[in-house]
Design an enzyme around this catalytic site. Structure first.
Site, PDB file in Angstrom:
ATOM      1  N   ARG A 149       2.003   5.146  16.819  1.00  0.00           N
ATOM      2  CA  ARG A 149       1.360   6.119  15.902  1.00  0.00           C
ATOM      3  C   ARG A 149       1.584   7.470  16.053  1.00  0.00           C
ATOM      4  O   ARG A 149       1.952   8.241  15.385  1.00  0.00           O
ATOM      5  CB  ARG A 149      -0.072   5.603  15.617  1.00  0.00           C
ATOM      6  CG  ARG A 149      -0.445   4.317  14.965  1.00  0.00           C
ATOM      7  CD  ARG A 149       0.084   4.069  13.763  1.00  0.00           C
ATOM      8  NE  ARG A 149       0.066   2.716  13.123  1.00  0.00           N
ATOM      9  CZ  ARG A 149       0.982   1.620  13.092  1.00  0.00           C
ATOM     10  NH1 ARG A 149       2.276   1.977  13.306  1.00  0.00           N
ATOM     11  NH2 ARG A 149       0.945   0.584  12.493  1.00  0.00           N
ATOM     12  N   ASP A 159      -5.704   3.044  12.822  1.00  0.00           N
ATOM     13  CA  ASP A 159      -4.411   3.738  12.733  1.00  0.00           C
ATOM     14  C   ASP A 159      -4.765   5.120  11.941  1.00  0.00           C
ATOM     15  O   ASP A 159      -4.168   6.357  12.245  1.00  0.00           O
ATOM     16  CB  ASP A 159      -3.523   2.957  11.854  1.00  0.00           C
ATOM     17  CG  ASP A 159      -2.856   2.011  12.716  1.00  0.00           C
ATOM     18  OD1 ASP A 159      -3.004   1.919  14.090  1.00  0.00           O
ATOM     19  OD2 ASP A 159      -2.515   0.985  12.388  1.00  0.00           O
ATOM     20  N   ASP A 174       0.902  -1.112   0.005  1.00  0.00           N
ATOM     21  CA  ASP A 174       0.101  -0.047  -0.165  1.00  0.00           C
ATOM     22  C   ASP A 174       0.609   1.321   0.049  1.00  0.00           C
ATOM     23  O   ASP A 174       0.661   2.195  -1.015  1.00  0.00           O
ATOM     24  CB  ASP A 174      -0.822   0.028   1.173  1.00  0.00           C
ATOM     25  CG  ASP A 174      -2.093  -0.763   0.963  1.00  0.00           C
ATOM     26  OD1 ASP A 174      -2.407  -1.178  -0.259  1.00  0.00           O
ATOM     27  OD2 ASP A 174      -2.767  -1.428   1.874  1.00  0.00           O
ATOM     28  N   SER A 223      -2.368  -9.515   7.523  1.00  0.00           N
ATOM     29  CA  SER A 223      -1.975  -8.161   7.804  1.00  0.00           C
ATOM     30  C   SER A 223      -1.105  -8.090   8.989  1.00  0.00           C
ATOM     31  O   SER A 223      -1.893  -8.224  10.086  1.00  0.00           O
ATOM     32  CB  SER A 223      -3.163  -7.141   7.819  1.00  0.00           C
ATOM     33  OG  SER A 223      -3.027  -5.951   8.225  1.00  0.00           O
TER      34      SER A 223
END
Ligand code: ARG
Length: 402
Positions: A97, A126, A16, A177
């Site tokens: 994050r 996220d 991605d 993932s």
């Protein structure tokens, strides 16, 4: 129409974020893409990441080593707060994050970028964490999230990248993932989407199965100073090394696996598997040391009001919020005497606290003992109980007579 002139993109090297590079340029008219990979201890993923970004068309590719900051400014705070989201998940992904967001904002300022970008989809936590942190730290920055808008399937995303010359390794792509850093791994998707399916052994990298864990127990003493872990078995270790070592020890004994259904910020229930050996052990040991060194009212208040709220704030992306900052001050005050040693026994998937000691211990042998050394005033208990139960007795007498 161009969405931005110069963008700093949070880059992981995955499909991605790699496809984000040509997408930002060709679909959204961005002139310059600078990629930023933040080293939080994810290991192999970072290998040749700069060349990879440049191959995908990045104009500049940066790597920042933030491992130490991650541990001392983020993980330590979570340990002091015994932070477990929904009582189970020690927030290994969530904690990363706000730090990545902070570095994006700082890099944008340094390079004169008018936007920052990330590869999050519209379904996860996220995106919430990134966007909230970025807008709080610099409200004038634009936030671009191509994967939230492009509506491409996995196959289409790969095909799009190939159109712009991005080669993806031919090895059959994993159905999972995975997010990984020094604090642990988060694994979802693929067969795990069925909550009734037992996670296959192949997904675990940091923890042994209980079956493969050693038959012999291992003891480790963890030293804390003001709520922060500083040494293992009496040996003072730098922050990153302490976490790595404890990950190895605990993981080797099969400690640190979590399989849970969790409530995401956006309202979806999801099934996630975590491996967070060191962090789980540290929280458990820290909590135990608090029980020894904090008064009953502070312990109860902190656990029920502060720790629970804190873990939710971190999960929900409120790292840079006034409430979170105010709670940090409260927590730091409580940690002034949380120093001492906790003894942990690792054995077959368990990390059992088997001992604790502190110069600030509130445990008083002469009061606790049942031996002849007992100094507690038993007689005084009578009057205490008379008054303690008075209101209830009055209430009960009315119930009986009616
Ligand atoms: N559910 C976790 C969180 O929100 C992890 C998210 C990332 N997980 C992943 N497998 N990519 O913090």
């Amino acid at each position: 129409m161009s969405r931005a002139n110069k963008v700093v993109l949070a880059y992981s090297g995955g499909v991605d974020t790699s496809v984000c590079i040509p997408y930002l340029k060709h679909e959204w008219g961005v002139k310059e893409v600078i990629t930023l990979a933040v080293d939080l201890g994810q290991g192999d993923e970072l290998q040749s990441i700069q060349q990879k970004a440049l191959k995908c068309g990045a104009d500049e590719s940066l790597v920042i080593d933030a491992k130490e900051e991650f541990v001392t400014q983020y993980a330590y705070r979570a340990i002091k707060a015994n932070a477990l989201y929904e009582n189970r998940y020690p927030l290994s992904t969530a904690l990363a994050r706000p730090l990545i967001a902070k570095l994006l904002v700082e890099t944008a300022a340094k390079y004169g970028a008018d936007a920052v970008a990330h590869g999050c989809t519209g379904k996860g936590n996220d995106q919430v964490r990134f966007d909230l942190a970025i807008t709080t730290l610099n409200p004038s920055l634009k936030i671009l999230a191509p994967a939230r808008e492009w509506r491409m399937s996995r196959e289409e995303t790969i095909a799009y990248g190939e159109k712009y010359g991005i080669e993806f390794p031919v090895k059959k792509s994993s159905p999972y993932s995975i997010d990984c850093n020094l604090l642990g791994r988060s694994i979802e998707a693929g067969p795990l989407e069925n909550p009734m399916t037992e996670p296959p052994e192949e997904i675990y990298l940091l923890t042994k199965s209980i079956q493969d864990a050693p038959n012999e127990p291992q003891y480790v003493e963890i030293t804390f100073e003001k709520g922060i872990p500083v040494a293992l078995d009496g040996q003072t270790l730098p922050p990153v090394e302490l976490i790595s070592r404890l990950n190895e020890i605990a993981g080797n004994h099969g400690v640190g696996r979590i399989d849970m259904i969790e409530n995401r910020v956006v309202g979806i229930k999801s099934r996630e598997i975590y491996e967070t050996p060191a962090l789980l052990v540290l929280i458990k040991a820290h909590e135990d040391l608090e029980s020894l060194t904090l008064t009953s009212d502070v312990t109860h208040y902190k656990r029920a009001q502060v720790d629970l709220t804190y873990s939710r704030l971190v999960y929900e992306g409120m790292w840079y919020s006034p409430l979170k900052e105010a709670l940090d001050v409260f927590i730091d005050k409580t940690q002034e005497r949380v120093s001492g040693v906790v003894r942990v026994k690792f054995h077959k998937g368990n990390a059992i606290i088997v001992g604790r000691q502190s110069d600030n211990s509130l445990y008083t042998p002469s009061l606790a003992t049942y031996s002849e050394d007992d100094e507690f005033n038993h007689k005084a208990a009578e009057g205490f109980i008379y008054i303690w139960g008075l209101a209830s007795r009055i209430w009960a007498s009315k119930t009986r007579s009616s």
